[in-house]
Design a protein around this motif. Sequence first.
Motif, PDB file in Angstrom:
ATOM      1  N   ALA A  71      -2.666  -8.874   2.630  1.00  0.00           N
ATOM      2  CA  ALA A  71      -3.037  -7.900   3.669  1.00  0.00           C
ATOM      3  C   ALA A  71      -2.271  -6.601   3.464  1.00  0.00           C
ATOM      4  CB  ALA A  71      -2.775  -8.476   5.053  1.00  0.00           C
ATOM      5  N   ARG A  72      -0.994  -6.716   3.149  1.00  0.00           N
ATOM      6  CA  ARG A  72      -0.192  -5.522   2.865  1.00  0.00           C
ATOM      7  C   ARG A  72      -0.691  -4.848   1.590  1.00  0.00           C
ATOM      8  NH1 ARG A  72       4.464  -4.235   0.209  1.00  0.00           N
ATOM      9  NH2 ARG A  72       5.662  -2.569   1.179  1.00  0.00           N
ATOM     10  N   GLY A  73      -1.069  -5.655   0.591  1.00  0.00           N
ATOM     11  CA  GLY A  73      -1.610  -5.128  -0.655  1.00  0.00           C
ATOM     12  C   GLY A  73      -2.891  -4.343  -0.433  1.00  0.00           C
ATOM     13  N   GLU A  74      -3.718  -4.790   0.479  1.00  0.00           N
ATOM     14  CA  GLU A  74      -4.947  -4.066   0.797  1.00  0.00           C
ATOM     15  C   GLU A  74      -4.624  -2.694   1.385  1.00  0.00           C
ATOM     16  OE1 GLU A  74      -9.172  -4.692   3.156  1.00  0.00           O
ATOM     17  OE2 GLU A  74      -7.509  -6.043   3.602  1.00  0.00           O
ATOM     18  N   GLN A  75      -3.631  -2.635   2.268  1.00  0.00           N
ATOM     19  CA  GLN A  75      -3.219  -1.350   2.846  1.00  0.00           C
ATOM     20  C   GLN A  75      -2.712  -0.411   1.764  1.00  0.00           C
ATOM     21  OE1 GLN A  75      -0.289  -2.636   5.708  1.00  0.00           O
ATOM     22  NE2 GLN A  75      -1.822  -2.924   7.316  1.00  0.00           N
ATOM     23  N   ILE A  76      -1.907  -0.934   0.848  1.00  0.00           N
ATOM     24  CA  ILE A  76      -1.385  -0.121  -0.255  1.00  0.00           C
ATOM     25  C   ILE A  76      -2.529   0.350  -1.136  1.00  0.00           C
ATOM     26  CG2 ILE A  76       0.036  -0.166  -2.351  1.00  0.00           C
ATOM     27  CD1 ILE A  76       1.850  -2.214  -0.792  1.00  0.00           C
ATOM     28  N   TYR A  77      -3.477  -0.530  -1.416  1.00  0.00           N
ATOM     29  CA  TYR A  77      -4.617  -0.159  -2.257  1.00  0.00           C
ATOM     30  C   TYR A  77      -5.353   1.042  -1.662  1.00  0.00           C
ATOM     31  CZ  TYR A  77      -8.887  -0.074  -4.886  1.00  0.00           C
ATOM     32  OH  TYR A  77      -9.924   0.366  -5.666  1.00  0.00           O
ATOM     33  N   ALA A 124       3.393  -5.630 -13.106  1.00  0.00           N
ATOM     34  CA  ALA A 124       4.281  -4.945 -14.046  1.00  0.00           C
ATOM     35  C   ALA A 124       3.627  -3.658 -14.543  1.00  0.00           C
ATOM     36  CB  ALA A 124       4.627  -5.866 -15.214  1.00  0.00           C
ATOM     37  N   PHE A 125       2.337  -3.696 -14.827  1.00  0.00           N
ATOM     38  CA  PHE A 125       1.643  -2.483 -15.245  1.00  0.00           C
ATOM     39  C   PHE A 125       1.605  -1.468 -14.103  1.00  0.00           C
ATOM     40  CE2 PHE A 125      -2.098   0.193 -15.512  1.00  0.00           C
ATOM     41  CZ  PHE A 125      -1.920   0.771 -16.760  1.00  0.00           C
ATOM     42  N   VAL A 126       1.213  -1.921 -12.922  1.00  0.00           N
ATOM     43  CA  VAL A 126       1.093  -1.035 -11.764  1.00  0.00           C
ATOM     44  C   VAL A 126       2.430  -0.383 -11.445  1.00  0.00           C
ATOM     45  CG1 VAL A 126       0.686  -1.025  -9.263  1.00  0.00           C
ATOM     46  CG2 VAL A 126      -0.915  -2.203 -10.780  1.00  0.00           C
ATOM     47  N   LYS A 127       3.487  -1.157 -11.419  1.00  0.00           N
ATOM     48  CA  LYS A 127       4.826  -0.645 -11.072  1.00  0.00           C
ATOM     49  C   LYS A 127       5.243   0.503 -11.981  1.00  0.00           C
ATOM     50  CE  LYS A 127       9.496  -1.199 -10.316  1.00  0.00           C
ATOM     51  NZ  LYS A 127      10.105  -0.506  -9.270  1.00  0.00           N
ATOM     52  N   GLN A 149       7.819  -5.253  -4.735  1.00  0.00           N
ATOM     53  CA  GLN A 149       7.025  -5.914  -3.699  1.00  0.00           C
ATOM     54  C   GLN A 149       5.685  -5.206  -3.502  1.00  0.00           C
ATOM     55  OE1 GLN A 149       8.052  -8.900  -1.757  1.00  0.00           O
ATOM     56  NE2 GLN A 149       5.821  -8.835  -1.706  1.00  0.00           N
ATOM     57  N   ASP A 150       5.701  -3.883  -3.464  1.00  0.00           N
ATOM     58  CA  ASP A 150       4.452  -3.119  -3.343  1.00  0.00           C
ATOM     59  C   ASP A 150       3.499  -3.462  -4.491  1.00  0.00           C
ATOM     60  OD1 ASP A 150       5.517  -1.711  -1.150  1.00  0.00           O
ATOM     61  OD2 ASP A 150       6.057   0.038  -2.379  1.00  0.00           O
TER      62      ASP A 150
END
Length: 184
Positions: A71-77, A124-127, A149-150
């Motif tokens: 759910a937090r990942g969706e907000q970040i997306y 790892a790629f995203v970070k 975490q993000d």
Amino acid sequence: MPRSGKEVDLEGRINGCFMRSMNGKPLPRESEEMQAMVAYMKWLSQSTPKNQKVTISNAGEVDTSLVADTARGEQIYYAQCATCHGDNGEGMKDSRGDIVFPPLWGDESFNIGAGMARTYKAAAFVKYNMPMGIQTKGLWGHGNVLTDQDAVDVSEFFAHKPRPDFPGKVNDWPTGNKPKDARY
């Protein structure tokens, strides 16, 4: 290569990217396109000793003990990624139909056998590379905007969206040690 359980040559590695990450078809090993890619990679490595590890500045590890919060990942997306990758993960094409930002899920995205379909591999790629265009220091697209975490949260969100299957996945990790984030 752990996924195949054997040593893979450069042509095999290139074709693995075509079949998994690009959800496409392998190139004939002797094709002009394959030979051009191999020649380019050999040219890039011409002054590097054979067994030397190469430091890559836009790659690194993430904490794989972190538990993802979808759910937090969706907000970040939607706050950080959708501008380029689309509200429905469809990516973005230019006026000629060429991909500018790749789709992250759906029929035109990488398939389930790609490394990016794995939460911690994707994180790892995203970070270290995303999001692009919001930094005020360093080069565009050099990442380190999101925390571990993000990156884990947003990667869990998009990596678990619907995507093409990869029939060859039945042959993956024949010697065991399947990563905990593999979806199959």
